[in-house]
Design a protein around this motif. Structure first.
Motif, PDB file in Angstrom:
ATOM      1  N   UNK A  35     -14.448  -6.385  -4.678  1.00  0.00           N
ATOM      2  CA  UNK A  35     -15.593  -6.648  -3.819  1.00  0.00           C
ATOM      3  C   UNK A  35     -15.344  -7.774  -2.828  1.00  0.00           C
ATOM      4  N   UNK A  36     -14.076  -8.138  -2.623  1.00  0.00           N
ATOM      5  CA  UNK A  36     -13.767  -9.202  -1.669  1.00  0.00           C
ATOM      6  C   UNK A  36     -14.176  -8.796  -0.257  1.00  0.00           C
ATOM      7  N   UNK A  37     -14.828  -9.720   0.448  1.00  0.00           N
ATOM      8  CA  UNK A  37     -15.187  -9.459   1.837  1.00  0.00           C
ATOM      9  C   UNK A  37     -13.978  -9.717   2.734  1.00  0.00           C
ATOM     10  N   UNK A  38     -14.037  -9.229   3.962  1.00  0.00           N
ATOM     11  CA  UNK A  38     -12.893  -9.336   4.867  1.00  0.00           C
ATOM     12  C   UNK A  38     -13.341  -9.880   6.221  1.00  0.00           C
TER      13      UNK A  38
ATOM     14  N   UNK B 272     -17.310  -9.411   6.405  1.00  0.00           N
ATOM     15  CA  UNK B 272     -17.748  -8.025   6.281  1.00  0.00           C
ATOM     16  C   UNK B 272     -17.512  -7.520   4.859  1.00  0.00           C
ATOM     17  N   UNK B 273     -18.421  -6.688   4.380  1.00  0.00           N
ATOM     18  CA  UNK B 273     -18.222  -6.047   3.090  1.00  0.00           C
ATOM     19  C   UNK B 273     -17.286  -4.852   3.246  1.00  0.00           C
ATOM     20  N   UNK B 274     -16.376  -4.714   2.309  1.00  0.00           N
ATOM     21  CA  UNK B 274     -15.442  -3.580   2.330  1.00  0.00           C
ATOM     22  C   UNK B 274     -15.118  -3.271   0.872  1.00  0.00           C
ATOM     23  N   UNK B 275     -15.984  -2.498   0.249  1.00  0.00           N
ATOM     24  CA  UNK B 275     -15.829  -2.242  -1.176  1.00  0.00           C
ATOM     25  C   UNK B 275     -14.646  -1.324  -1.424  1.00  0.00           C
ATOM     26  N   UNK B 276     -13.753  -1.793  -2.278  1.00  0.00           N
ATOM     27  CA  UNK B 276     -12.557  -1.033  -2.602  1.00  0.00           C
ATOM     28  C   UNK B 276     -12.345  -1.047  -4.116  1.00  0.00           C
ATOM     29  N   UNK B 277     -11.408  -0.232  -4.569  1.00  0.00           N
ATOM     30  CA  UNK B 277     -11.124  -0.142  -5.998  1.00  0.00           C
ATOM     31  C   UNK B 277      -9.627  -0.266  -6.224  1.00  0.00           C
ATOM     32  N   UNK B 278      -9.266  -0.909  -7.332  1.00  0.00           N
ATOM     33  CA  UNK B 278      -7.874  -0.962  -7.737  1.00  0.00           C
ATOM     34  C   UNK B 278      -7.480   0.382  -8.344  1.00  0.00           C
TER      35      UNK B 278
ATOM     36  N   UNK C 257      -4.425  -7.467 -12.244  1.00  0.00           N
ATOM     37  CA  UNK C 257      -5.616  -7.398 -11.415  1.00  0.00           C
ATOM     38  C   UNK C 257      -5.408  -6.608 -10.135  1.00  0.00           C
ATOM     39  N   UNK C 258      -4.257  -6.720  -9.510  1.00  0.00           N
ATOM     40  CA  UNK C 258      -4.018  -6.084  -8.216  1.00  0.00           C
ATOM     41  C   UNK C 258      -3.229  -4.777  -8.335  1.00  0.00           C
TER      42      UNK C 258
ATOM     43  N   UNK D 286     -11.366   5.244  -1.216  1.00  0.00           N
ATOM     44  CA  UNK D 286     -11.265   3.793  -0.985  1.00  0.00           C
ATOM     45  C   UNK D 286     -10.606   3.087  -2.178  1.00  0.00           C
ATOM     46  N   UNK D 287      -9.506   3.650  -2.606  1.00  0.00           N
ATOM     47  CA  UNK D 287      -8.790   3.134  -3.766  1.00  0.00           C
ATOM     48  C   UNK D 287      -7.375   2.721  -3.376  1.00  0.00           C
ATOM     49  N   UNK D 288      -7.014   1.515  -3.767  1.00  0.00           N
ATOM     50  CA  UNK D 288      -5.683   0.992  -3.469  1.00  0.00           C
ATOM     51  C   UNK D 288      -4.642   1.809  -4.239  1.00  0.00           C
ATOM     52  N   UNK D 289      -3.723   2.389  -3.499  1.00  0.00           N
ATOM     53  CA  UNK D 289      -2.724   3.255  -4.111  1.00  0.00           C
ATOM     54  C   UNK D 289      -3.037   4.725  -3.951  1.00  0.00           C
ATOM     55  N   UNK D 290      -4.246   5.055  -3.439  1.00  0.00           N
ATOM     56  CA  UNK D 290      -4.614   6.448  -3.190  1.00  0.00           C
ATOM     57  C   UNK D 290      -4.841   6.695  -1.707  1.00  0.00           C
ATOM     58  N   UNK D 291      -5.686   5.881  -1.077  1.00  0.00           N
ATOM     59  CA  UNK D 291      -5.852   5.993   0.378  1.00  0.00           C
ATOM     60  C   UNK D 291      -5.787   4.640   1.077  1.00  0.00           C
ATOM     61  N   UNK D 292      -5.641   3.574   0.307  1.00  0.00           N
ATOM     62  CA  UNK D 292      -5.463   2.225   0.850  1.00  0.00           C
ATOM     63  C   UNK D 292      -4.096   1.708   0.414  1.00  0.00           C
ATOM     64  N   UNK D 293      -3.319   1.214   1.378  1.00  0.00           N
ATOM     65  CA  UNK D 293      -1.945   0.798   1.077  1.00  0.00           C
ATOM     66  C   UNK D 293      -1.643  -0.539   1.752  1.00  0.00           C
ATOM     67  N   UNK D 294      -0.909  -1.383   1.019  1.00  0.00           N
ATOM     68  CA  UNK D 294      -0.648  -2.755   1.452  1.00  0.00           C
ATOM     69  C   UNK D 294       0.761  -2.932   2.022  1.00  0.00           C
TER      70      UNK D 294
END
Length: 228
Positions: free
Chosen positions: A109-112, A96-102, A195-196, A155-163
């Motif tokens: 643009x990694x698919x999941x 699946x496509x799941x476009x996200x931003x660092x 990068x991450x 859809x930004x890692x560190x703003x609304x996406x967290x690992x």
């Protein structure tokens, strides 16, 4: 008229700040809730299925095994989550496509292989699991939570996406004080060029209850916890 004009100017100056502060508090609240929810689901899954290493994962460390192991992980976790919709793909299928931003704005643009939409609007996705050398002191896998759902920006890692890391006994947010992979100065810092960048923000938000890493770059676990 002059009084109204002054009121208008003050409102124009203060409203963006008020909105930003409100959004930050909402993010802290939702992420804290998400962490409690996923950790509880993990512990319940272990009660019913035994330790993580006994969930039927393959023991090799290759990408095929770790991807398919993630599907097993979510299958075990899912009964303890309030799910609206779950989509999965095997390793040899188109993902699946799941476009996200660092955090720096660069696209991811990694698919999941897994997308889980929860009843409260959050989305769970990503992840890998390796049963190879997984024990109490090693990272067995990771995944991420989009606290406002994959269809809502930024859809930004560190703003609304967290690992989060998956350990044998618990799930912990990435970026804790002793995290050697994504320490704050590299994994959650606007000046970082790795990068991450953004992967290491979850722990800061949960434990310090702020997102000041978006405002200044000199925060530290042992020192400054806020920009002001």
């Amino acid at each position: 008229m002059i009084t109204l004009a002054i009121i208008g100017i003050v409102a124009a100056l203060t409203t963006p700040s008020l909105i930003s502060n409100y959004q930050e508090k909402q993010t802290v609240s939702r992420l804290t809730k998400a962490y409690a929810m996923i950790n509880n689901a993990y512990q319940m899954a272990k009660i019913d299925n035994g330790e993580l290493t006994n969930w039927g994962f393959t023991s090799n460390s290759g990408s095929i095994e770790s991807s398919n192991n993630a599907l097993v992980f979510w299958e075990k976790i899912s009964p303890y989550l309030k799910i609206n919709k779950k989509k999965t793909k095997q390793y040899n299928e188109n993902k699946f496509e799941y476009k996200r931003y660092y955090l720096t704005g660069e696209p991811n643009n990694n698919t999941v292989a897994v997308i889980i939409h929860l009843a409260d609007g959050m989305t769970l996705s990503g992840g890998w699991i390796s049963n190879y050398n997984c024990n109490d002191r090693t990272i067995c896998g990771d995944f991420y939570i989009d606290i406002n759902g994959m269809t809502n920006l930024p859809n930004t890692i560190g703003k609304d996406i967290f690992y989060f890391y998956i350990y044998k006994d618990m799930i912990i947010p990435i970026g804790t004080k002793n995290d050697s992979l994504y320490p704050l100065e590299r994994g959650c810092n606007l000046n970082s060029t790795i990068v991450n960048n953004g992967y290491g923000c979850a722990a800061w938000v949960i434990y310090n209850k702020n997102m000041d890493y978006l405002k200044c770059s000199d925060l530290s676990w042992d020192g400054k916890h806020r920009c002001d």
